[in-house]
Write an enzyme that holds these catalytic residues in place. Structure first.
Site, PDB file in Angstrom:
ATOM      1  N   LYS A 194      37.169  42.493  33.853  1.00 24.36           N
ATOM      2  CA  LYS A 194      36.508  43.750  33.482  1.00 24.36           C
ATOM      3  C   LYS A 194      35.647  44.242  34.647  1.00 24.36           C
ATOM      4  CE  LYS A 194      37.664  43.778  28.995  1.00 24.36           C
ATOM      5  NZ  LYS A 194      38.677  42.720  29.105  1.00 24.36           N
ATOM      6  N   SER A 237      43.837  45.709  29.367  1.00 22.97           N
ATOM      7  CA  SER A 237      42.471  46.227  29.418  1.00 22.97           C
ATOM      8  C   SER A 237      42.109  46.862  30.756  1.00 22.97           C
ATOM      9  CB  SER A 237      41.464  45.116  29.099  1.00 22.97           C
ATOM     10  OG  SER A 237      41.449  44.137  30.116  1.00 22.97           O
TER      11      SER A 237
END
Length: 230
Positions: free
Chosen positions: A186, A149
Site C-alpha cells: 500500500k 489493491s
C-alpha cells in the site's frame, strides 16, 4: 571446461530433461525435490557451480531462467533454441564477464508474522538482475503480488515487486507492511492520530492503524521496482 561432480551432472541432466519435455526449466523447488535436496540454498550451490564451470547461465529478471549453454557453435550470446542448447555438446564456453554486475534476489511467495522474511519455506525462487536496477543490493527481496489493491499504481496481481528492507518510509512511499498476520502492499501515509495504508484502487478502502498501535516493525520495506512477466 572444468569437470562436474556426479551431483552436478545429475542437476544439469534434470534441467535439460525438463526443458526437452516441457519447454521450460524447473524451479529451484522442483530441482530440490528431484534431487532430494531440502534447502533451496543447497540447490543454488549446485547451480552456481554449473555457472562457474560454464555449463549453465541464468538470464536476468526471469523466474524460470536456467539455460544450459549451447557449447557447439551457437554460443552463449542468445538466439539458440533452448531445446537445441541442451542436447549439443562441445569443448569450450565463454565465462560470464558480467558476473559482478548482477545481484541475486530471493523471491518469496508470502510473508507471515513471526517468521523471517526469507524463511526458507517461503522462498519460491531467486532471480539475478543488474545491480543498477535495484537500490539496496542484498537488502532487497522479491515478492509475488496477489490482489488488485495497487492496480492504479501499475502493480497487478501476479507481478513481482522488489522491496528494500527497512523500518522507515517517507510519506507517499509504496511499502510492504505486516498488518495482523498478512503482508500488504500500500501507499504509506502517517497522519496525526493514525497511519493510513492507502490502496491504489478507487474501489477499495484504506487500512487505518491507530498511531498508538503502529510499530516500526510493521514496515517490512519500501518498493523499489516492479517486474511483470509477459
Amino acid at each position: 571446461m572444468q569437470g562436474l561432480t556426479e551431483r552436478q551432472q545429475q542437476v544439469l541432466h534434470y534441467i535439460r530433461q525438463s526443458i526437452s519435455e516441457r519447454g521450460y526449466p524447473p524451479t529451484l523447488r522442483e530441482i530440490g525435490a528431484h534431487m532430494g535436496i531440502r534447502s533451496t540454498n543447497g540447490v543454488n550451490d549446485h547451480l552456481r557451480a554449473l555457472e562457474r564451470k560454464g555449463y549453465l547461465t541464468r538470464e536476468d529478471m526471469k523466474s524460470r531462467a536456467l539455460r544450459p549453454r549451447d557449447l557447439d557453435g551457437a554460443g552463449a550470446g542468445g538466439g539458440a533454441d533452448l531445446r537445441g542448447a541442451l542436447v549439443n555438446g562441445g569443448n569450450d564456453a565463454p565465462a560470464n564477464d558480467q558476473e559482478d554486475d548482477l545481484v541475486e534476489i530471493a523471491v518469496v511467495g508470502r510473508i507471515a508474522a513471526g517468521l523471517p522474511i526469507l524463511a526458507e519455506e517461503h522462498v519460491l525462487d531467486t532471480v539475478r538482475i543488474e545491480r543498477t536496477l535495484v537500490r539496496g543490493g542484498r537488502e532487497v527481496f522479491g515478492l509475488r503480488v496477489t490482489g488488485d489493491s495497487m492496480i492504479e499504481a501499475g502493480i497487478f496481481s501476479g507481478d513481482y515487486i522488489f522491496v528494500r528492507r527497512q523500518l522507515t518510509a517517507q510519506r507517499g512511499d509504496i511499502v510492504v507492511a505486516l498488518i495482523g498476520d498478512e503482508a500488504t502492499v500500500k501507499y504509506f501515509f502517517p497522519e496525526k492520530d493514525y497511519v493510513r495504508f492507502q490502496p491504489a484502487n478507487a474501489a477499495m478502502a484504506p487500512i487505518l492503524v491507530r498511531a498508538s498501535d503502529f510499530k516500526p516493525a510493521m514496515l517490512l520495506g519500501v518498493v523499489v521496482g516492479v517486474y511483470r512477466k509477459l
